[in-house]
Enzyme design. Structure first.
Site, PDB file in Angstrom:
ATOM      1  N   LYS A 113       2.457  -3.293   7.240  1.00  0.00           N
ATOM      2  CA  LYS A 113       2.712  -3.478   5.804  1.00  0.00           C
ATOM      3  C   LYS A 113       4.148  -3.058   5.470  1.00  0.00           C
ATOM      4  O   LYS A 113       4.830  -3.713   4.673  1.00  0.00           O
ATOM      5  CB  LYS A 113       1.710  -2.674   4.958  1.00  0.00           C
ATOM      6  CG  LYS A 113       0.283  -3.178   4.978  1.00  0.00           C
ATOM      7  CD  LYS A 113       0.080  -4.576   4.415  1.00  0.00           C
ATOM      8  CE  LYS A 113       0.270  -4.656   2.914  1.00  0.00           C
ATOM      9  NZ  LYS A 113      -0.110  -6.004   2.387  1.00  0.00           N
ATOM     10  N   THR A 126       0.826  -1.210   0.000  1.00  0.00           N
ATOM     11  CA  THR A 126       0.000   0.000   0.000  1.00  0.00           C
ATOM     12  C   THR A 126       0.860   1.260   0.000  1.00  0.00           C
ATOM     13  O   THR A 126       1.999   1.240   0.477  1.00  0.00           O
ATOM     14  CB  THR A 126      -0.893  -0.007   1.266  1.00  0.00           C
ATOM     15  OG1 THR A 126      -1.434   1.293   1.466  1.00  0.00           O
ATOM     16  CG2 THR A 126      -0.106  -0.356   2.517  1.00  0.00           C
ATOM     17  N   ASP A 127       0.284   2.353  -0.485  1.00  0.00           N
ATOM     18  CA  ASP A 127       1.000   3.647  -0.437  1.00  0.00           C
ATOM     19  C   ASP A 127       1.083   4.177   1.000  1.00  0.00           C
ATOM     20  O   ASP A 127       1.843   5.113   1.268  1.00  0.00           O
ATOM     21  CB  ASP A 127       0.322   4.681  -1.348  1.00  0.00           C
ATOM     22  CG  ASP A 127      -1.120   5.007  -0.963  1.00  0.00           C
ATOM     23  OD1 ASP A 127      -1.682   4.333  -0.065  1.00  0.00           O
ATOM     24  OD2 ASP A 127      -1.685   5.951  -1.553  1.00  0.00           O
ATOM     25  N   GLU A 128       0.316   3.564   1.916  1.00  0.00           N
ATOM     26  CA  GLU A 128       0.278   4.105   3.287  1.00  0.00           C
ATOM     27  C   GLU A 128       1.621   3.945   4.002  1.00  0.00           C
ATOM     28  O   GLU A 128       1.880   4.613   5.000  1.00  0.00           O
ATOM     29  CB  GLU A 128      -0.870   3.464   4.081  1.00  0.00           C
ATOM     30  CG  GLU A 128      -2.194   3.687   3.357  1.00  0.00           C
ATOM     31  CD  GLU A 128      -3.444   3.341   4.160  1.00  0.00           C
ATOM     32  OE1 GLU A 128      -3.395   3.365   5.397  1.00  0.00           O
ATOM     33  OE2 GLU A 128      -4.480   3.072   3.522  1.00  0.00           O
ATOM     34  N   TYR A 141      -1.570  -0.456  10.953  1.00  0.00           N
ATOM     35  CA  TYR A 141      -1.722  -1.132   9.654  1.00  0.00           C
ATOM     36  C   TYR A 141      -0.527  -0.836   8.760  1.00  0.00           C
ATOM     37  O   TYR A 141       0.132  -1.752   8.247  1.00  0.00           O
ATOM     38  CB  TYR A 141      -3.023  -0.691   8.968  1.00  0.00           C
ATOM     39  CG  TYR A 141      -3.084  -1.043   7.489  1.00  0.00           C
ATOM     40  CD1 TYR A 141      -3.063  -2.368   7.068  1.00  0.00           C
ATOM     41  CD2 TYR A 141      -3.159  -0.040   6.511  1.00  0.00           C
ATOM     42  CE1 TYR A 141      -3.109  -2.695   5.712  1.00  0.00           C
ATOM     43  CE2 TYR A 141      -3.211  -0.352   5.157  1.00  0.00           C
ATOM     44  CZ  TYR A 141      -3.183  -1.679   4.764  1.00  0.00           C
ATOM     45  OH  TYR A 141      -3.218  -1.995   3.413  1.00  0.00           O
TER      46      TYR A 141
HETATM   47  P1  NAD Z   1      -9.444  -7.457   2.292  1.00  0.00           P
HETATM   48  O1  NAD Z   1      -9.402  -7.167   3.746  1.00  0.00           O
HETATM   49  O2  NAD Z   1     -10.680  -7.199   1.516  1.00  0.00           O
HETATM   50  O3  NAD Z   1      -9.093  -9.005   2.041  1.00  0.00           O
HETATM   51  C1  NAD Z   1      -8.055  -9.656   2.702  1.00  0.00           C
HETATM   52  C2  NAD Z   1      -8.190 -11.145   2.427  1.00  0.00           C
HETATM   53  O4  NAD Z   1      -7.111 -11.816   3.106  1.00  0.00           O
HETATM   54  C3  NAD Z   1      -9.484 -11.765   2.947  1.00  0.00           C
HETATM   55  O5  NAD Z   1     -10.040 -12.625   1.973  1.00  0.00           O
HETATM   56  C4  NAD Z   1      -9.056 -12.548   4.179  1.00  0.00           C
HETATM   57  O6  NAD Z   1      -9.867 -13.669   4.447  1.00  0.00           O
HETATM   58  C5  NAD Z   1      -7.637 -12.945   3.792  1.00  0.00           C
HETATM   59  N1  NAD Z   1      -6.794 -13.211   4.954  1.00  0.00           N
HETATM   60  C6  NAD Z   1      -6.658 -12.433   6.065  1.00  0.00           C
HETATM   61  N2  NAD Z   1      -5.819 -13.024   6.935  1.00  0.00           N
HETATM   62  C7  NAD Z   1      -5.414 -14.186   6.357  1.00  0.00           C
HETATM   63  C8  NAD Z   1      -4.550 -15.229   6.763  1.00  0.00           C
HETATM   64  N3  NAD Z   1      -3.942 -15.202   7.956  1.00  0.00           N
HETATM   65  N4  NAD Z   1      -4.332 -16.258   5.916  1.00  0.00           N
HETATM   66  C9  NAD Z   1      -4.957 -16.307   4.699  1.00  0.00           C
HETATM   67  N5  NAD Z   1      -5.811 -15.352   4.282  1.00  0.00           N
HETATM   68  C10 NAD Z   1      -6.033 -14.308   5.091  1.00  0.00           C
HETATM   69  O7  NAD Z   1      -8.195  -6.689   1.702  1.00  0.00           O
HETATM   70  P2  NAD Z   1      -8.030  -5.917   0.291  1.00  0.00           P
HETATM   71  O8  NAD Z   1      -8.549  -4.554   0.449  1.00  0.00           O
HETATM   72  O9  NAD Z   1      -8.506  -6.785  -0.790  1.00  0.00           O
HETATM   73  O10 NAD Z   1      -6.441  -5.814   0.238  1.00  0.00           O
HETATM   74  C11 NAD Z   1      -5.666  -6.885  -0.311  1.00  0.00           C
HETATM   75  C12 NAD Z   1      -4.203  -6.508  -0.231  1.00  0.00           C
HETATM   76  O11 NAD Z   1      -3.978  -5.296  -0.960  1.00  0.00           O
HETATM   77  C13 NAD Z   1      -3.701  -6.272   1.189  1.00  0.00           C
HETATM   78  O12 NAD Z   1      -2.398  -6.801   1.274  1.00  0.00           O
HETATM   79  C14 NAD Z   1      -3.695  -4.755   1.311  1.00  0.00           C
HETATM   80  O13 NAD Z   1      -2.709  -4.335   2.224  1.00  0.00           O
HETATM   81  C15 NAD Z   1      -3.358  -4.346  -0.116  1.00  0.00           C
HETATM   82  N6  NAD Z   1      -3.860  -3.024  -0.522  1.00  0.00           N
HETATM   83  C16 NAD Z   1      -5.175  -2.684  -0.340  1.00  0.00           C
HETATM   84  C17 NAD Z   1      -5.630  -1.446  -0.788  1.00  0.00           C
HETATM   85  C18 NAD Z   1      -7.076  -1.030  -0.643  1.00  0.00           C
HETATM   86  O14 NAD Z   1      -7.423   0.108  -0.939  1.00  0.00           O
HETATM   87  N7  NAD Z   1      -7.979  -1.923  -0.252  1.00  0.00           N
HETATM   88  C19 NAD Z   1      -4.738  -0.548  -1.396  1.00  0.00           C
HETATM   89  C20 NAD Z   1      -3.403  -0.937  -1.563  1.00  0.00           C
HETATM   90  C21 NAD Z   1      -2.981  -2.179  -1.129  1.00  0.00           C
HETATM   91  P1  TYD Z   2     -10.570   4.113   4.516  1.00  0.00           P
HETATM   92  O1  TYD Z   2     -11.542   3.681   3.476  1.00  0.00           O
HETATM   93  O2  TYD Z   2     -10.606   3.471   5.855  1.00  0.00           O
HETATM   94  O3  TYD Z   2      -9.116   3.975   3.858  1.00  0.00           O
HETATM   95  P2  TYD Z   2      -7.661   4.474   4.416  1.00  0.00           P
HETATM   96  O4  TYD Z   2      -7.807   5.018   5.772  1.00  0.00           O
HETATM   97  O5  TYD Z   2      -6.871   3.212   4.396  1.00  0.00           O
HETATM   98  O6  TYD Z   2      -7.214   5.495   3.439  1.00  0.00           O
HETATM   99  O7  TYD Z   2     -10.745   5.680   4.741  1.00  0.00           O
HETATM  100  C1  TYD Z   2     -10.627   6.589   3.671  1.00  0.00           C
HETATM  101  C2  TYD Z   2     -10.756   7.993   4.250  1.00  0.00           C
HETATM  102  O8  TYD Z   2     -12.087   8.162   4.780  1.00  0.00           O
HETATM  103  C3  TYD Z   2      -9.808   8.240   5.411  1.00  0.00           C
HETATM  104  O9  TYD Z   2      -9.361   9.593   5.349  1.00  0.00           O
HETATM  105  C4  TYD Z   2     -10.679   8.049   6.635  1.00  0.00           C
HETATM  106  C5  TYD Z   2     -12.057   8.500   6.154  1.00  0.00           C
HETATM  107  N1  TYD Z   2     -13.188   7.809   6.815  1.00  0.00           N
HETATM  108  C6  TYD Z   2     -14.224   8.561   7.416  1.00  0.00           C
HETATM  109  O10 TYD Z   2     -14.199   9.796   7.411  1.00  0.00           O
HETATM  110  N2  TYD Z   2     -15.242   7.884   8.013  1.00  0.00           N
HETATM  111  C7  TYD Z   2     -15.296   6.530   8.046  1.00  0.00           C
HETATM  112  O11 TYD Z   2     -16.257   5.973   8.638  1.00  0.00           O
HETATM  113  C8  TYD Z   2     -14.250   5.782   7.417  1.00  0.00           C
HETATM  114  C9  TYD Z   2     -14.256   4.281   7.425  1.00  0.00           C
HETATM  115  C10 TYD Z   2     -13.222   6.466   6.792  1.00  0.00           C
END
Ligand code: NAD
Ligand code: TYD
Length: 350
Positions: free
Chosen positions: A160, A131-133, A156
């Site tokens: 990561k 992630t970019d975070e 988080y």
């Molecule tokens: P998500 O939370 O929707 O899904 C995570 C999946 O991992 C789930 O299916 C869960 O069951 C599985 N999982 C969790 N713990 C596990 C374990 N111990 N063993 C096997 N499986 C397990 O997450 P997402 O949003 O789809 O993100 C997927 C990846 O992409 C993550 O690594 C996250 O850090 C990265 N990512 C997410 C975003 C975003 O905006 N959602 C952006 C950049 C990177």
């Molecule tokens: P989120 O979807 O949790 O992603 P991330 O924090 O990983 O970027 O949140 C996106 C933005 O929205 C973040 O600035 C936090 C804000 N936010 C709210 O204001 N209210 C909420 O209930 C949630 C879940 C997020």
């Protein structure tokens, strides 16, 4: 690629990656290894579960025995590691779970790949999705590049960042053929309704308060999930070993502007009077350590691999909202049970 292990394939991004790979590479085995935590949902993959080149194995990336035997049963040449705990608010409430899954789980997989591949790394790839975070928080200007120093500020992002460091350490120390990418905020169908966009869509449907953290001035760079899946496909096949690629949507939105936009679109789609959903906006206590702004410079992946986002935000948001409006059963299932106690703790008892 012949045998591809995708971890976390039942989650939001993972399910789109699994579907893309199963359909695009009929001669490859795509094995989805997922623990099915609250965020994993096999309904996300109902349309492809009968495909011959798809296999689901329920399991935990932190379980060394299970991961090692999985590697010995299948001759994986490619690993795409998405499994993680992924929600910042949950990491604030329970950081250890994030250390366990994101750090230990990643090192476990790295060990299994290294031992199973027995230092014969030709044709092998371990692709870590991040992630970019990890880069921390930007001020009003500037973009994260691949050279931006790591400065994670939530449990988080710290977990990561730690996993990213281990992946690079295995490249430098053991020569493990790794690739990494760091992506901005994704949105789209099948995202668990704890993240901003699906949570607010759900609350608007239900006419529940829309909890905006702080003043709503934090900025995120949004990318449609299928564009991320396409970038992952490009990078795993054509990316250079040892390299990192930043992926982003060139699409920055202040939370409150995005929320107002969603309210307007949904009032129209739901046949409600203009302004109805904006009336649900409720400013609540800010998230602890809330990063102000994320924004990605995706120049490298564009120059080196020709990847660009293909879906405009207008189109993507429209498709996303339509998907949630059409998939009421999915939404009902994901927002019952444990979700209710999470919601209470996060929004009603803080
Ligand atoms: P998500 O939370 O929707 O899904 C995570 C999946 O991992 C789930 O299916 C869960 O069951 C599985 N999982 C969790 N713990 C596990 C374990 N111990 N063993 C096997 N499986 C397990 O997450 P997402 O949003 O789809 O993100 C997927 C990846 O992409 C993550 O690594 C996250 O850090 C990265 N990512 C997410 C975003 C975003 O905006 N959602 C952006 C950049 C990177
Ligand atoms: P989120 O979807 O949790 O992603 P991330 O924090 O990983 O970027 O949140 C996106 C933005 O929205 C973040 O600035 C936090 C804000 N936010 C709210 O204001 N209210 C909420 O209930 C949630 C879940 C997020």
């Amino acid at each position: 690629m012949k045998n591809v292990l995708i971890t976390g394939g039942a989650g939001f991004i993972g399910s789109h990656v699994v579907r893309l790979f199963v359909n695009k590479y009929p001669d490859c085995l795509i094995l989805n290894f997922d623990k099915l935590t609250y965020a994993g949902n096999l309904l996300n993959l109902a349309d492809i579960e009968q495909k011959e080149n798809y296999l689901f194995v329920k399991g935990d990336v932190t379980d060394a025995d299970q991961v090692f035997s999985l590697f010995s049963e299948h001759a994986f040449d490619t690993v795409i590691h998405l499994a993680a705990e992924s929600h910042v608010d949950r990491s604030i409430a329970n950081p250890m779970e994030f250390v366990h899954t994101n750090v230990l789980g990643t090192v476990n997989l790295l060990n299994a790949a290294r031992h199973n591949w027995k230092d014969a790394f030709e044709g092998k790839r371990f692709y870590h999705i991040s992630t970019d975070e990890v880069y921390g928080s930007l001020g009003d200007v500037g973009l994260f590049t691949e050279e931006t120093p790591y400065d994670p500020r939530s449990p988080y992002s710290a977990s990561k960042a730690s996993s990213d460091h281990f992946v690079r350490a295995y490249y430098h120390t053991y020569g493990l053929p790794v690739i990494l990418s760091n992506c901005s905020n994704n949105y789209g169908p099948n995202q668990f309704p704890e993240k901003l966009i699906p949570l607010f869509i759900h609350n608007i449907i239900e006419k529940k308060p829309l909890p905006v953290y702080g003043k709503g001035e934090n900025v995120r760079d949004w990318l449609y999930v299928l564009d991320h899946a396409v970038a992952i496909d490009q990078i795993v096949r054509r990316g250079k070993l040892g390299e990192t690629y930043n992926i982003g949507g060139h699409n920055e939105w202040k939370n409150i502007d995005l929320i107002r936009l969603m309210c307007g679109i949904m009032d129209k789609k739901l046949g409600r009077e203009a302004g109805t959903s904006e009336g649900l906006i409720t400013y609540v206590k800010d998230r602890a350590g809330h990063d102000l702004r994320y924004a990605i410079d995706a120049g490298k992946v564009s120059r080196d691999l020709g990847w660009e986002p293909s879906v405009t935000f207008e189109e993507g948001l429209d498709k996303t909202i339509d998907w949630y409006l059409a998939n009421t059963e999915w939404l009902r299932q994901t927002t019952s049970g444990d979700y209710l106690s999470y919601y209470r703790q996060q929004y009603e008892e803080r």
